[in-house]
Design a protein around this motif. Sequence first.
Motif, mmCIF file in Angstrom:
data_model
loop_
_atom_site.group_PDB
_atom_site.id
_atom_site.type_symbol
_atom_site.label_atom_id
_atom_site.label_comp_id
_atom_site.label_asym_id
_atom_site.label_seq_id
_atom_site.Cartn_x
_atom_site.Cartn_y
_atom_site.Cartn_z
ATOM 1 N N GLY A 1 -27.528 -25.112 -7.404
ATOM 2 C CA GLY A 1 -26.954 -25.899 -8.507
ATOM 3 C C GLY A 1 -27.580 -25.514 -9.831
ATOM 4 O O GLY A 1 -26.879 -25.220 -10.811
ATOM 5 N N LEU A 2 -28.900 -25.466 -9.871
ATOM 6 C CA LEU A 2 -29.604 -25.175 -11.124
ATOM 7 C C LEU A 2 -29.391 -23.733 -11.564
ATOM 8 O O LEU A 2 -29.062 -23.467 -12.731
ATOM 9 C CB LEU A 2 -31.110 -25.450 -10.951
ATOM 10 C CG LEU A 2 -31.940 -25.182 -12.197
ATOM 11 C CD1 LEU A 2 -31.605 -26.175 -13.314
ATOM 12 C CD2 LEU A 2 -33.436 -25.245 -11.898
ATOM 13 N N THR A 3 -29.554 -22.780 -10.638
ATOM 14 C CA THR A 3 -29.449 -21.377 -11.056
ATOM 15 C C THR A 3 -28.014 -21.050 -11.474
ATOM 16 O O THR A 3 -27.800 -20.242 -12.378
ATOM 17 C CB THR A 3 -29.954 -20.408 -9.957
ATOM 18 O OG1 THR A 3 -29.326 -20.722 -8.720
ATOM 19 C CG2 THR A 3 -31.446 -20.491 -9.779
ATOM 20 N N TRP A 4 -27.045 -21.733 -10.860
ATOM 21 C CA TRP A 4 -25.641 -21.520 -11.251
ATOM 22 C C TRP A 4 -25.433 -21.984 -12.703
ATOM 23 O O TRP A 4 -24.834 -21.287 -13.512
ATOM 24 C CB TRP A 4 -24.730 -22.285 -10.283
ATOM 25 C CG TRP A 4 -23.281 -22.036 -10.519
ATOM 26 C CD1 TRP A 4 -22.535 -20.979 -10.091
ATOM 27 C CD2 TRP A 4 -22.397 -22.872 -11.285
ATOM 28 N NE1 TRP A 4 -21.236 -21.099 -10.531
ATOM 29 C CE2 TRP A 4 -21.126 -22.253 -11.262
ATOM 30 C CE3 TRP A 4 -22.546 -24.078 -11.972
ATOM 31 C CZ2 TRP A 4 -20.017 -22.801 -11.910
ATOM 32 C CZ3 TRP A 4 -21.442 -24.621 -12.617
ATOM 33 C CH2 TRP A 4 -20.198 -23.986 -12.582
ATOM 34 N N ILE A 5 -25.959 -23.180 -13.023
ATOM 35 C CA ILE A 5 -25.804 -23.704 -14.390
ATOM 36 C C ILE A 5 -26.479 -22.761 -15.402
ATOM 37 O O ILE A 5 -25.922 -22.412 -16.442
ATOM 38 C CB ILE A 5 -26.414 -25.133 -14.499
ATOM 39 C CG1 ILE A 5 -25.587 -26.123 -13.682
ATOM 40 C CG2 ILE A 5 -26.497 -25.589 -15.956
ATOM 41 C CD1 ILE A 5 -26.248 -27.486 -13.484
ATOM 42 N N ALA B 1 -41.086 -10.028 -4.849
ATOM 43 C CA ALA B 1 -41.683 -10.512 -6.096
ATOM 44 C C ALA B 1 -41.181 -11.916 -6.392
ATOM 45 O O ALA B 1 -39.969 -12.169 -6.321
ATOM 46 C CB ALA B 1 -41.302 -9.587 -7.243
ATOM 47 N N VAL B 2 -42.097 -12.819 -6.726
ATOM 48 C CA VAL B 2 -41.678 -14.167 -7.129
ATOM 49 C C VAL B 2 -41.567 -14.180 -8.656
ATOM 50 O O VAL B 2 -42.566 -14.139 -9.370
ATOM 51 C CB VAL B 2 -42.647 -15.253 -6.616
ATOM 52 C CG1 VAL B 2 -42.173 -16.625 -7.081
ATOM 53 C CG2 VAL B 2 -42.743 -15.208 -5.089
ATOM 54 N N SER B 3 -40.322 -14.171 -9.127
ATOM 55 C CA SER B 3 -40.045 -14.257 -10.560
ATOM 56 C C SER B 3 -39.752 -15.731 -10.882
ATOM 57 O O SER B 3 -40.430 -16.613 -10.335
ATOM 58 C CB SER B 3 -38.873 -13.339 -10.900
ATOM 59 O OG SER B 3 -38.564 -13.407 -12.255
ATOM 60 N N SER B 4 -38.744 -16.012 -11.670
ATOM 61 C CA SER B 4 -38.439 -17.417 -12.004
ATOM 62 C C SER B 4 -37.012 -17.519 -12.521
ATOM 63 O O SER B 4 -36.509 -16.592 -13.168
ATOM 64 C CB SER B 4 -39.403 -17.895 -13.081
ATOM 65 O OG SER B 4 -38.950 -19.098 -13.640
ATOM 66 N N SER B 5 -36.376 -18.673 -12.284
ATOM 67 C CA SER B 5 -35.024 -18.875 -12.819
ATOM 68 C C SER B 5 -35.059 -19.016 -14.344
ATOM 69 O O SER B 5 -34.018 -19.010 -14.990
ATOM 70 C CB SER B 5 -34.371 -20.097 -12.178
ATOM 71 O OG SER B 5 -35.155 -21.225 -12.421
ATOM 72 N N SER B 6 -36.274 -19.133 -14.921
ATOM 73 C CA SER B 6 -36.378 -19.221 -16.381
ATOM 74 C C SER B 6 -35.933 -17.904 -17.041
ATOM 75 O O SER B 6 -35.731 -17.874 -18.255
ATOM 76 C CB SER B 6 -37.812 -19.563 -16.799
ATOM 77 O OG SER B 6 -38.673 -18.487 -16.499
ATOM 78 N N VAL B 7 -35.773 -16.848 -16.248
ATOM 79 C CA VAL B 7 -35.310 -15.582 -16.850
ATOM 80 C C VAL B 7 -33.831 -15.677 -17.257
ATOM 81 O O VAL B 7 -33.353 -14.863 -18.042
ATOM 82 C CB VAL B 7 -35.493 -14.365 -15.903
ATOM 83 C CG1 VAL B 7 -36.939 -14.213 -15.490
ATOM 84 C CG2 VAL B 7 -34.592 -14.441 -14.682
ATOM 85 N N TYR B 8 -33.119 -16.678 -16.725
ATOM 86 C CA TYR B 8 -31.677 -16.755 -16.978
ATOM 87 C C TYR B 8 -31.325 -17.444 -18.295
ATOM 88 O O TYR B 8 -30.219 -17.313 -18.771
ATOM 89 C CB TYR B 8 -30.978 -17.479 -15.824
ATOM 90 C CG TYR B 8 -31.044 -16.705 -14.525
ATOM 91 C CD1 TYR B 8 -30.774 -15.340 -14.499
ATOM 92 C CD2 TYR B 8 -31.369 -17.338 -13.329
ATOM 93 C CE1 TYR B 8 -30.843 -14.623 -13.321
ATOM 94 C CE2 TYR B 8 -31.434 -16.627 -12.146
ATOM 95 C CZ TYR B 8 -31.168 -15.267 -12.148
ATOM 96 O OH TYR B 8 -31.246 -14.562 -10.985
ATOM 97 N N LEU B 9 -32.254 -18.245 -18.838
ATOM 98 C CA LEU B 9 -31.947 -18.960 -20.087
ATOM 99 C C LEU B 9 -33.230 -19.133 -20.887
ATOM 100 O O LEU B 9 -34.289 -19.401 -20.304
ATOM 101 C CB LEU B 9 -31.350 -20.343 -19.761
ATOM 102 C CG LEU B 9 -30.723 -21.086 -20.943
ATOM 103 C CD1 LEU B 9 -29.438 -20.393 -21.402
ATOM 104 C CD2 LEU B 9 -30.407 -22.538 -20.575
#
Length: 256
Positions: free
Chosen positions: A225-229, A135-143
């Motif tokens: 880098g981005l997903t870690w932040i 499934a392609v979700s998104s890093s937008s789920v983290y913040l």
Amino acid sequence: MNRLLENKVIWITGASSGIGKALAIRLAKTNTVIATSRSQEKLEQLKREYPAIVIKQADVTKPAELASVCGFIEQIFGKLDVLLANAGHCEYLDVRHFDSSIALRMIETNYMGFVYAIESCLHLLRRSETPHIVAVSSSSVYLGLPRAEAYSASKAAVTQFMESLAADLTPEGFSLSVIHPGFVDTELTRQNDFPMPFLMQPDAAAQRIIQGLNRGQYNIDFPKGLTWILRCLRQTPHLIRHRITSSLSRNMQHEL
Ligand SMILES: NC(=O)c1ccc[n+]([C@@H]2O[C@H](COP(=O)([O-])OP(=O)(O)OC[C@H]3O[C@@H](n4cnc5c(N)ncnc54)[C@H](OP(=O)(O)O)[C@@H]3O)[C@@H](O)[C@H]2O)c1
């Protein structure tokens, strides 16, 4: 059993542009790829450029169209090894003109489209020796990024659905993977009127996804880098976190 992405029958939804197209092109070198999207014109263009790719038009919000693609896959290949549920769309909410229809469209395409795709092909995946749902979700789920209420809620639903699906399907021998990309330069992000840190090209994103799938990763997050932040900010107390996201929101509204 070979779980590497070689000699597999792979169905990619949303394969006419961006990340899905880049995945189709890379995966078609060593696999049979069935590419789906709404635009017949874009699919035919893909077929002209890469004749090995099988194209089948379907809208993921229409279960009957997805069933027709699966009927074709069953007739020709008898099984499906990998569902790559990638089709998606992004619309932003403007709280000054709150419009719930945006949330409905995001849920219909990004969440229900993904659920309908699984429903349509689960019986074919069960005939594979190495069934895999991606499934392609998104890093937008983290913040909670500004204006992304509807989009990131639809993607969070995908991520959470996959968690329970893994619990239910892993005992049957299924592999599952969830992708959380950062910013990728595609038609979807070309609407963005704000800086996109760590922006990647679709082919680099596809390469990273395939590498993760071949390693058997469940969570494939990139760029690191981005997903870690984003993940670190997620852990901070809400007063700090919301101060940061509110300042982003003020800057955006200032620019509008
Ligand atoms: N680009 C990014 O920065 C980013 C970041 C995180 C996650 N993602 C996710 O990555 C996935 C691919 O997006 P992208 O960035 O590659 O965008 P894109 O270039 O706009 O590609 C979206 C694909 O989905 C298809 N699609 C949209 N609605 C559909 C529907 N109802 N039925 C069937 N196909 C549909 C589109 O084709 P048609 O219009 O022809 O149907 C297109 O092939 C999406 O799920 C997106 O949310 C992207």
